[in-house]
Design a protein around this motif. Structure first.
Motif, PDB file in Angstrom:
ATOM      1  N   ILE A  91       0.865  -1.191   0.000  1.00 50.29           N
ATOM      2  CA  ILE A  91       0.000   0.000   0.000  1.00 50.29           C
ATOM      3  C   ILE A  91       0.890   1.224   0.000  1.00 50.29           C
ATOM      4  O   ILE A  91       1.867   1.285   0.753  1.00 50.29           O
ATOM      5  N   GLU A 129      -3.175   7.320   4.515  1.00 54.51           N
ATOM      6  CA  GLU A 129      -4.246   7.701   3.582  1.00 54.51           C
ATOM      7  C   GLU A 129      -3.734   7.508   2.163  1.00 54.51           C
ATOM      8  O   GLU A 129      -2.703   8.069   1.789  1.00 54.51           O
ATOM      9  N   ASP A 130      -4.448   6.681   1.366  1.00 57.75           N
ATOM     10  CA  ASP A 130      -3.969   6.432   0.000  1.00 57.75           C
ATOM     11  C   ASP A 130      -4.452   7.527  -0.951  1.00 57.75           C
ATOM     12  O   ASP A 130      -5.176   8.449  -0.544  1.00 57.75           O
ATOM     13  N   ARG A 178      -8.681   6.840   0.883  1.00 61.90           N
ATOM     14  CA  ARG A 178      -9.069   5.762   1.798  1.00 61.90           C
ATOM     15  C   ARG A 178      -8.064   5.684   2.937  1.00 61.90           C
ATOM     16  O   ARG A 178      -6.856   5.802   2.722  1.00 61.90           O
ATOM     17  N   HIS A 192      -6.154   3.634   5.872  1.00 60.89           N
ATOM     18  CA  HIS A 192      -5.732   2.277   6.234  1.00 60.89           C
ATOM     19  C   HIS A 192      -5.084   2.305   7.612  1.00 60.89           C
ATOM     20  O   HIS A 192      -4.316   3.213   7.921  1.00 60.89           O
ATOM     21  N   ILE A 194      -2.481   0.341   9.642  1.00 62.30           N
ATOM     22  CA  ILE A 194      -1.454  -0.686   9.422  1.00 62.30           C
ATOM     23  C   ILE A 194      -0.854  -1.079  10.769  1.00 62.30           C
ATOM     24  O   ILE A 194      -0.184  -0.262  11.410  1.00 62.30           O
TER      25      ILE A 194
END
Ligand code: BTN
Length: 283
Positions: A244, A260-261, A265, A267, A269
């Motif tokens: 990611i 944050e991608d 979105r 995530h 981790i």
């Protein structure tokens, strides 16, 4: 290999001494970590011995420390190499009343404790590179290996192992990990007494550990974000299962990285078996 650490080219100052169990014990007289210190001049891995002791019922607070490891372990199956009598190599055994998803808050607390003790004892300021390293600029100063086992959704034991490059000169070849390494000596041109440094790290960690378990960890959480090297940066997270990329937003109360991608979105981790790379090199 060319060596650009000023400390290794300068005149040595400061104090180098062997680890001394009596000195360490007396510095930790009223501490949980002074009760059961297991010292060997050499052993395979302090984490392996601490895990073994955990399985044989050793008490919370047991510390395993050595001058030399013949099978030192890093994260993700790597080895951890360190010359004898030069660096700090130790593991702490805990039996915290925590759920497994909170275990890595202890890794962050130890990273913060080491950072603070290093600054207090040597004046050197380092940063925390999530999930488990201390860095000075773009070089790795220390790494933490966290291992644990659970029973009935509760943690049974946690072993936190710290390898900190103290009086080692990175020029000497072996040491640290495959990453570009540094040491306190290389950064400050001074050699430091490891006994005092170990005592301060353990004392500082004890206070953080108590606060975390009593629910008063807000200040710690704020600090491990303040000293984080990766926040606001573009990073890539890699594990066996996934990759990611995105922006590192913060490290949460459990020690997980919030990322944050590019599609917005979010995530969460957790440490597990991940590695983190920065898109642009550290400076
Ligand atoms: C990493 O950066 O990958 C973690 C390195 C952890 C090294 C320490 S040295 C003391 C303890 N015993 C081990 O075998 N490993 C940890």
């Amino acid at each position: 290999m060319a060596n650009d650490h000023p400390g290794c080219n300068g005149t040595e100052k400061g104090k180098e001494e062997e680890l001394n169990l009596d000195l360490i014990k007396s510095g930790l007289r009223s501490s949980l970590f002074g009760v059961n210190i297991v010292y060997h001049t050499a052993l395979g891995s302090t984490n392996d011995l601490a895990k073994d002791l955990a399985l044989r019922g050793a008490p919370e607070g047991t510390v395993v420390v050595t001058e030399e490891q013949t099978a030192g372990k890093g994260r993700r199956g790597r080895s951890w190499l360190a010359p004898s009598k030069t660096n700090l190599l130790f593991s702490i055994l805990l039996r915290p009343a925590l759920s497994p998803n909170r275990v890595f808050s202890l890794t962050m607390a130890l990273a913060l404790a080491a950072l603070e003790a290093i600054e207090g004892e040597t004046g050197l300021l380092c940063m925390i590179k999530w999930p488990n390293d201390l860095y000075v600029g773009s070089r790795k100063l220390a790494g933490i290996l966290t291992e644990f086992a659970g029973k009935d959704r509760q943690v049974d034991w946690v072993v936190l192992g710290l390898g900190l490059n103290v009086n080692w000169c990175p020029e000497e070849g072996k040491g640290g990990s495959r990453f570009s390494a540094t040491s306190i000596f290389a950064e400050t041109q001074e050699k430091f007494a490891r006994n005092g440094l170990l005592v301060q790290i353990l004392k500082q960690f004890e206070s953080h550990h108590e606060r975390l378990l009593s629910g008063g960890g807000d200040d710690l959480y704020r600090k491990w974000n303040e000293y984080s090297l990766v926040l606001g940066k573009e990073v890539v997270i890699e594990s066996e299962e996934r990759r990611i990329s995105g922006k590192a937003v913060r490290i949460d109360e459990n020690g997980a990285l919030i990322l944050e991608d590019e599609r917005g979105r979010v995530h969460v981790i957790t440490h597990g078996d991940v590695s983190l790379r920065l898109f642009s090199p550290l400076s």
